[in-house]
Write a protein that holds these residues in place. Structure first.
Motif, PDB file in Angstrom:
ATOM      1  N   GLN A  95      -0.875 -38.524 -48.643  1.00 22.91           N
ATOM      2  CA  GLN A  95      -0.474 -40.030 -48.491  1.00 22.91           C
ATOM      3  C   GLN A  95      -1.165 -41.518 -47.673  1.00 22.91           C
ATOM      4  OE1 GLN A  95       3.669 -41.675 -46.148  1.00 22.91           O
ATOM      5  NE2 GLN A  95       3.523 -39.944 -47.706  1.00 22.91           N
ATOM      6  N   TYR A  96      -1.722 -41.380 -46.692  1.00 23.69           N
ATOM      7  CA  TYR A  96      -2.973 -42.400 -46.648  1.00 23.69           C
ATOM      8  C   TYR A  96      -4.346 -42.191 -47.015  1.00 23.69           C
ATOM      9  CZ  TYR A  96       1.484 -42.520 -43.331  1.00 23.69           C
ATOM     10  OH  TYR A  96       2.661 -43.067 -42.759  1.00 23.69           O
ATOM     11  N   GLY A 118      -3.062 -47.502 -39.298  1.00 19.05           N
ATOM     12  CA  GLY A 118      -2.531 -48.560 -40.228  1.00 19.05           C
ATOM     13  C   GLY A 118      -1.511 -48.570 -41.075  1.00 19.05           C
ATOM     14  N   SER A 119      -1.234 -49.920 -41.412  1.00 17.51           N
ATOM     15  CA  SER A 119       0.769 -50.143 -41.174  1.00 17.51           C
ATOM     16  C   SER A 119       0.821 -50.469 -42.925  1.00 17.51           C
ATOM     17  CB  SER A 119       0.516 -51.717 -41.243  1.00 17.51           C
ATOM     18  OG  SER A 119       1.867 -52.200 -41.071  1.00 17.51           O
ATOM     19  N   ARG A 120       1.371 -49.679 -43.506  1.00 20.18           N
ATOM     20  CA  ARG A 120       1.696 -49.807 -44.839  1.00 20.18           C
ATOM     21  C   ARG A 120       2.701 -51.344 -45.439  1.00 20.18           C
ATOM     22  NH1 ARG A 120       5.317 -44.168 -44.454  1.00 20.18           N
ATOM     23  NH2 ARG A 120       6.243 -45.956 -42.734  1.00 20.18           N
ATOM     24  N   ILE A 121       2.811 -52.408 -44.377  1.00 21.92           N
ATOM     25  CA  ILE A 121       3.805 -53.105 -44.227  1.00 21.92           C
ATOM     26  C   ILE A 121       3.224 -53.771 -44.258  1.00 21.92           C
ATOM     27  CG2 ILE A 121       6.045 -54.188 -43.212  1.00 21.92           C
ATOM     28  CD1 ILE A 121       6.582 -51.690 -44.344  1.00 21.92           C
ATOM     29  N   HIS A 158       6.071 -46.806 -37.582  1.00 21.21           N
ATOM     30  CA  HIS A 158       6.330 -45.957 -38.095  1.00 21.21           C
ATOM     31  C   HIS A 158       5.778 -44.943 -39.296  1.00 21.21           C
ATOM     32  CE1 HIS A 158      10.173 -46.642 -36.386  1.00 21.21           C
ATOM     33  NE2 HIS A 158      10.512 -48.291 -36.732  1.00 21.21           N
ATOM     34  N   THR A 159       3.670 -45.935 -39.028  1.00 26.33           N
ATOM     35  CA  THR A 159       3.041 -44.988 -39.622  1.00 26.33           C
ATOM     36  C   THR A 159       2.378 -44.012 -38.810  1.00 26.33           C
ATOM     37  OG1 THR A 159       0.879 -45.494 -40.929  1.00 26.33           O
ATOM     38  CG2 THR A 159       1.233 -46.356 -38.706  1.00 26.33           C
ATOM     39  N   GLY A 160       1.700 -42.642 -39.977  1.00 23.17           N
ATOM     40  CA  GLY A 160       1.281 -41.615 -39.298  1.00 23.17           C
ATOM     41  C   GLY A 160      -0.665 -41.665 -38.839  1.00 23.17           C
ATOM     42  N   TYR A 161      -0.730 -43.212 -39.554  1.00 27.62           N
ATOM     43  CA  TYR A 161      -1.705 -42.986 -39.464  1.00 27.62           C
ATOM     44  C   TYR A 161      -2.673 -43.703 -38.238  1.00 27.62           C
ATOM     45  CZ  TYR A 161      -6.447 -43.561 -42.317  1.00 27.62           C
ATOM     46  OH  TYR A 161      -7.814 -43.408 -42.751  1.00 27.62           O
ATOM     47  N   ARG A 162      -2.799 -43.214 -37.430  1.00 33.03           N
ATOM     48  CA  ARG A 162      -3.761 -43.877 -36.395  1.00 33.03           C
ATOM     49  C   ARG A 162      -4.446 -43.612 -34.817  1.00 33.03           C
ATOM     50  NH1 ARG A 162       2.284 -42.975 -33.443  1.00 33.03           N
ATOM     51  NH2 ARG A 162       3.319 -44.170 -34.683  1.00 33.03           N
ATOM     52  N   ALA A 163      -5.870 -44.258 -34.974  1.00 30.24           N
ATOM     53  CA  ALA A 163      -7.031 -43.956 -33.895  1.00 30.24           C
ATOM     54  C   ALA A 163      -6.422 -44.355 -32.933  1.00 30.24           C
ATOM     55  CB  ALA A 163      -7.688 -44.323 -35.138  1.00 30.24           C
ATOM     56  N   PHE A 164      -7.524 -43.709 -31.858  1.00 28.94           N
ATOM     57  CA  PHE A 164      -6.793 -43.803 -30.090  1.00 28.94           C
ATOM     58  C   PHE A 164      -8.821 -43.851 -29.471  1.00 28.94           C
ATOM     59  CE2 PHE A 164      -3.866 -41.618 -32.146  1.00 28.94           C
ATOM     60  CZ  PHE A 164      -2.199 -42.427 -31.469  1.00 28.94           C
ATOM     61  N   ALA A 199      -3.876 -52.401 -32.423  1.00 29.99           N
ATOM     62  CA  ALA A 199      -4.414 -53.412 -32.910  1.00 29.99           C
ATOM     63  C   ALA A 199      -3.618 -52.505 -34.743  1.00 29.99           C
ATOM     64  CB  ALA A 199      -5.823 -53.414 -33.596  1.00 29.99           C
ATOM     65  N   GLU A 200      -3.473 -53.443 -35.989  1.00 32.30           N
ATOM     66  CA  GLU A 200      -2.992 -53.052 -37.228  1.00 32.30           C
ATOM     67  C   GLU A 200      -4.080 -53.077 -38.177  1.00 32.30           C
ATOM     68  OE1 GLU A 200       1.490 -52.919 -37.517  1.00 32.30           O
ATOM     69  OE2 GLU A 200       1.390 -54.395 -36.340  1.00 32.30           O
ATOM     70  N   ILE A 201      -4.165 -52.395 -39.201  1.00 33.49           N
ATOM     71  CA  ILE A 201      -4.657 -53.201 -40.596  1.00 33.49           C
ATOM     72  C   ILE A 201      -4.201 -52.754 -41.375  1.00 33.49           C
ATOM     73  CG2 ILE A 201      -7.025 -52.465 -39.387  1.00 33.49           C
ATOM     74  CD1 ILE A 201      -7.783 -49.656 -40.416  1.00 33.49           C
ATOM     75  N   THR A 202      -4.478 -53.588 -42.973  1.00 36.85           N
ATOM     76  CA  THR A 202      -3.782 -52.914 -44.193  1.00 36.85           C
ATOM     77  C   THR A 202      -3.766 -51.411 -44.357  1.00 36.85           C
ATOM     78  OG1 THR A 202      -3.123 -55.649 -44.392  1.00 36.85           O
ATOM     79  CG2 THR A 202      -2.864 -53.998 -46.555  1.00 36.85           C
ATOM     80  N   CYS A 203      -3.114 -50.949 -45.018  1.00 36.98           N
ATOM     81  CA  CYS A 203      -3.117 -49.775 -45.543  1.00 36.98           C
ATOM     82  C   CYS A 203      -2.584 -49.659 -47.022  1.00 36.98           C
ATOM     83  CB  CYS A 203      -2.995 -48.467 -44.129  1.00 36.98           C
ATOM     84  SG  CYS A 203      -3.074 -46.861 -44.734  1.00 36.98           S
ATOM     85  N   PRO A 204      -2.882 -49.116 -47.645  1.00 32.02           N
ATOM     86  CA  PRO A 204      -2.675 -48.545 -48.678  1.00 32.02           C
ATOM     87  C   PRO A 204      -1.590 -47.545 -48.774  1.00 32.02           C
ATOM     88  CG  PRO A 204      -4.618 -48.699 -49.693  1.00 32.02           C
ATOM     89  CD  PRO A 204      -4.675 -48.969 -48.249  1.00 32.02           C
TER      90      PRO A 204
END
Length: 251
Positions: A95-96, A118-121, A158-164, A199-204
Motif C-alpha cells: 500500500q506504501y 510517510g504521510s498520505r495526506i 494514522h500512516t503505517g509507513y514509519r522510520a525510527f 518529520a513527514e514526507i509526501t507518500c503516494p
C-alpha cells in the motif's frame, strides 16, 4: 548501510502472500537495506513459506494472532536485537511504496529527525490513491483533534509507513502499549511526550483488493482509542493523572 549505520526493514505480516514478494523486491531495489525482518501473525496463507525463501530475511512466526500492535512489538525487538541503527516499518501489502526508503533513511541517518512518517495526506495522495471517503474524513477529523490534544501539527497520525532511530525506539515504553491498532497512535504520542520532533514526507498510496485494510468496526474502536490516548496525554500534561506512557519528568 547508510553512513555506516545498519538499516533494518520490519514487516508486520498477516496473510500477505499475494504482495510480499513485490514489496520485498522494491525494498531491496533501493540498495540500502542490510536486513529485513518479517513477523507473521499466524497467517492462514503462504506468507511464511514465501518469506522463508527471501534472501537476507529473518522470519519470526506468532503461533497465535497477537494483533497489529503485538506484531510490531516483536518487529522492533527483533530489529534492535539484530543491531539495527535505523528501523523502517514497511507494510508487506504494497500500500506504501518502498521507493521512499532512501529519503526516510537519510532523514533519520543524517540525525535530522529521529522519526519520519510517510504521510498520505500531504500532497493529496490519499484520495488519488483510492482511500475511501469515509476513511479520509475520519482521518482528517481524528488528526485535528489529536493535534489539539497533543499540541502537535502533523498532517496525519494514522500512516503505517514509519522510520525510527534505534535510540528512539529504546526510549519508548513499547510494551506498555496496546496489542491492537491503536499501538501506532500511542507510539507517536510517546515520541511527542519525550519532546522529539516528527518529520513527514509526501507518500503516494494505493488501495486495491490485495491491500490490507481495517474494517469499519475496528476503525471505530481505533478512533476511540486514539481519542483516549490524546486525553491520557493531556491529563498527564496537566498533572491531573499519572500515566506509564507519559511519566513525570519527561514532559
Amino acid at each position: 548501510m547508510y553512513r555506516d549505520r545498519k538499516v533494518v526493514v520490519v514487516m508486520p505480516a498477516y496473510n500477505a502472500a499475494k504482495t510480499l514478494q513485490r514489496t520485498y523486491d522494491e525494498v531491496m531495489a533501493q540498495g540500502l537495506v542490510d536486513e529485513l525482518i518479517v513477523v507473521d501473525d499466524a497467517s492462514t496463507d503462504d506468507t511464511v513459506r514465501i518469506a522463508a525463501g527471501l534472501p537476507r530475511t529473518v522470519v519470526r512466526v506468532h503461533e497465535h494472532n497477537r494483533g497489529y500492535g503485538g506484531n510490531q512489538k516483536t518487529c522492533y525487538r527483533a530489529a534492535l536485537d539484530a543491531g539495527a541503527d535505523i528501523v523502517v516499518m514497511v507494510h508487506p501489502d504494497y500500500q506504501y511504496t518502498p521507493k521512499l526508503l532512501p529519503a526516510m533513511v537519510a532523514l533519520v541517518g543524517g540525525d535530522v529527525y529521529p522519526c519520519v512518517l510517510g504521510s498520505r495526506i500531504l500532497g493529496g495522495g490519499a484520495r488519488k490513491g483510492g482511500m475511501p471517503i469515509w476513511k479520509y474524513v475520519a482521518n482528517r477529523g481524528l488528526t485535528l483533534l489529536e493535534n489539539w490534544l497533543l499540541g502537535s501539527k502533523l498532517s496525519e497520525f494514522h500512516t503505517g509507513y514509519r522510520a525510527f532511530s534505534a535510540n528512539l525506539l529504546r526510549e519508548l515504553p513499547l510494551e506498555a502499549n496496546s496489542d491492537d491498532f491503536v499501538f501506532d497512535n500511542q507510539v507517536l504520542a510517546e515520541i511527542l511526550w519525550l519532546g522529539h520532533e516528527i518529520a513527514e514526507i509526501t507518500c503516494p498510496t494505493s488501495y486495491f483488493e490485495e491491500a490490507s485494510s481495517i474494517n469499519l468496526r475496528n476503525s471505530v474502536r481505533y478512533g476511540f482509542g486514539c481519542l483516549g490516548t490524546g486525553l491520557e496525554f493531556r491529563l498527564a500534561r496537566w498533572r491531573v493523572r499519572a500515566s506509564p506512557r507519559f511519566p513525570k519528568g519527561a514532559e
